[in-house]
Design an enzyme around this catalytic site. Structure first.
Site, short mmCIF file in Angstrom:
data_model
loop_
_atom_site.label_atom_id
_atom_site.label_comp_id
_atom_site.label_asym_id
_atom_site.label_seq_id
_atom_site.Cartn_x
_atom_site.Cartn_y
_atom_site.Cartn_z
N HIS A 115 -2.38 -13.80 0.45
CA HIS A 115 -3.83 -13.90 0.37
C HIS A 115 -4.20 -14.63 -0.92
O HIS A 115 -3.34 -15.15 -1.61
CB HIS A 115 -4.45 -12.51 0.46
CG HIS A 115 -4.22 -11.85 1.78
ND1 HIS A 115 -3.08 -11.13 2.06
CD2 HIS A 115 -4.97 -11.81 2.91
CE1 HIS A 115 -3.14 -10.67 3.31
NE2 HIS A 115 -4.27 -11.08 3.84
N LYS A 157 -6.86 -2.26 13.78
CA LYS A 157 -7.43 -1.40 12.74
C LYS A 157 -8.66 -0.66 13.26
O LYS A 157 -8.86 0.52 12.96
CB LYS A 157 -7.80 -2.24 11.51
CG LYS A 157 -6.59 -2.87 10.82
CD LYS A 157 -5.61 -1.82 10.35
CE LYS A 157 -4.45 -2.41 9.58
NZ LYS A 157 -3.48 -1.38 9.14
N TYR A 209 -5.70 -9.04 13.69
CA TYR A 209 -5.35 -7.95 12.77
C TYR A 209 -6.41 -6.86 12.80
O TYR A 209 -6.10 -5.67 12.69
CB TYR A 209 -5.22 -8.51 11.35
CG TYR A 209 -4.74 -7.50 10.34
CD1 TYR A 209 -3.41 -7.09 10.30
CD2 TYR A 209 -5.62 -6.94 9.42
CE1 TYR A 209 -2.97 -6.17 9.37
CE2 TYR A 209 -5.19 -6.02 8.48
CZ TYR A 209 -3.87 -5.64 8.46
OH TYR A 209 -3.44 -4.71 7.53
N ARG A 216 -16.54 -12.53 -3.64
CA ARG A 216 -15.64 -11.53 -3.06
C ARG A 216 -15.46 -10.37 -4.04
O ARG A 216 -15.76 -10.48 -5.23
CB ARG A 216 -14.25 -12.15 -2.78
CG ARG A 216 -14.25 -13.31 -1.82
CD ARG A 216 -14.49 -12.85 -0.39
NE ARG A 216 -14.37 -13.96 0.55
CZ ARG A 216 -15.38 -14.72 0.95
NH1 ARG A 216 -16.60 -14.51 0.45
NH2 ARG A 216 -15.20 -15.69 1.84
N VAL A 252 0.82 -1.21 0.00
CA VAL A 252 0.00 0.00 0.00
C VAL A 252 0.86 1.26 0.00
O VAL A 252 0.66 2.16 -0.81
CB VAL A 252 -0.95 -0.01 1.21
CG1 VAL A 252 -1.70 1.32 1.30
CG2 VAL A 252 -1.93 -1.16 1.11
#
Length: 347
Positions: free
Chosen positions: A211, A172, A168, A241, A46
């Site tokens: 992933h 966040k 995780y 998805r 990212v």
């Protein structure tokens, strides 16, 4: 160190609403390209995409640090960095990342390190006195497994995160809430975004960290090299998805920095919904594997559908540009360039 003064009347920097209206227009991120911008996590998937985007737009004072140069999990180091550099804009893209298996195998490590990174960066940004705007990048893992589909931002904290994702997700969620807290108490223009199922260059490929898209690329490529007749994939392939290319997220980051100053976080998703079966066939085609995909329906495949409602992001004028097949081709090229000279052939 200069510090952000507490707001006596709540959020003095509540510059806009969900549509990005209000005082945000008075302070233009795109009109301030010589200002110092700190990207935390610039070497990750990212952060590197955001860095490329800002460079392409002509930002001339982007500040980055490697982990060896600045350990974001160390409070003293982060505070010293902010006191010395005094950035005007901060984009928090740093995190310890991995799949559900990795975070479940080391839950304390994932929870602790990501909480420390988030708390240290947000608090230092608030305290240093120079930061005009802060963006924290969260994740769609924040939402409950039984959240409505497509999932709106309002689904946050209506239930626990999906089992296995909590280590995780909790940091966040904390990042989103910290943005709201420093906005309310100190008037800092702190915003957050929740991207969904990111992929793109610099996505990790090792099995313990990857992933679904990089995992499929790696497995189909290996099967092609070895002449394997089939590749087994867990589940029936019916689960749906959406996947968002990291370059589209980088564009969303710029739009948010320029146009959004609301209290609530913003979902960022491509809106291109596919079944896992369709995804696997797309990856197989890009890689050029001619064998059979063997679906193991006895294996778990997760929730039936996971898509976020990105209506708020689209109201700001953002639209994704990268079609899924094009993005897969982009990631496969990256894999061939950067992974296949070493262990990728044999792992």
């Amino acid at each position: 160190m200069p510090s952000q003064q507490r707001s006596s009347s709540g959020s003095t920097a509540k510059a806009g609403d969900a549509d990005g209206d209000g005082d945000a227009a008075a302070v233009s991120f795109l009109g301030d390209k010589s200002a110092k911008v700190f990207i935390a996590g610039h070497r990750g998937m990212v952060g590197s995409a955001v860095h490329r985007k800002l460079d392409a737009l002509g930002f001339t004072n982007v500040v980055v640090r490697t982990r060896a140069e600045l350990d974001l999990a160390c409070q003293a180091a982060v505070e010293a960095f902010f006191a010395a550099e005094l950035p005007r804009y901060v984009i928090l893209a740093a995190a310890k990342v991995g799949g559900v298996h990795a975070s479940s195998a080391a839950p304390a490590e994932y929870l602790t390190e990501n909480l420390r990174i988030t708390v240290n960066v947000v608090d230092a940004a608030r305290r240093c006195g120079s930061v005009r705007k802060l963006l924290v990048l969260a994740s769609s893992t924040i939402y409950p497994a039984d959240a409505p589909q497509p999932t709106p931002e309002s689904a946050l904290l209506t239930g626990p995160p999906a089992e296995g994702s909590e280590w995780y997700a909790i940091p966040k969620i904390a990042g989103i809430k910290m943005c709201q807290a420093v906005r309310a108490e100190y008037g800092l223009d702190a915003i957050a975004a929740a991207p969904n199922n990111l992929y793109g260059p610099r996505h990790p490929f090792p099995p313990e960290h990857s992933h679904v898209i990089p995992a499929l690329i790696r497995r189909f490529h290996r099967a092609k090299l070895e002449g394997a007749g089939e590749v087994a994939v867990w589940g029936s392939g019916a689960a749906a998805r959406e996947f968002t290319h990291v370059d589209d997220l980088a564009e969303a980051v710029v739009v948010l920095m320029e146009r959004y100053s609301g209290e609530e976080h913003v979902n960022v998703g491509s809106g291109e919904e596919v079944t896992v079966r369709e995804l696997a066939e797309a990856v197989r085609g890009v890689v050029g594997y001619e064998g059979v995909v063997a679906w193991d329906a006895a294996r778990p495949e997760g929730v039936a559908r996971r898509v976020v409602d990105s209506g708020r992001m689209r109201k700001l004028g953002w639209e994704p540009r990268v079609a899924l097949r094009d993005g897969i081709q982009d990631l496969y090229r990256f894999y061939l360039r950067h992974e296949c000279g070493g262990q990728a052939h044999h792992a």
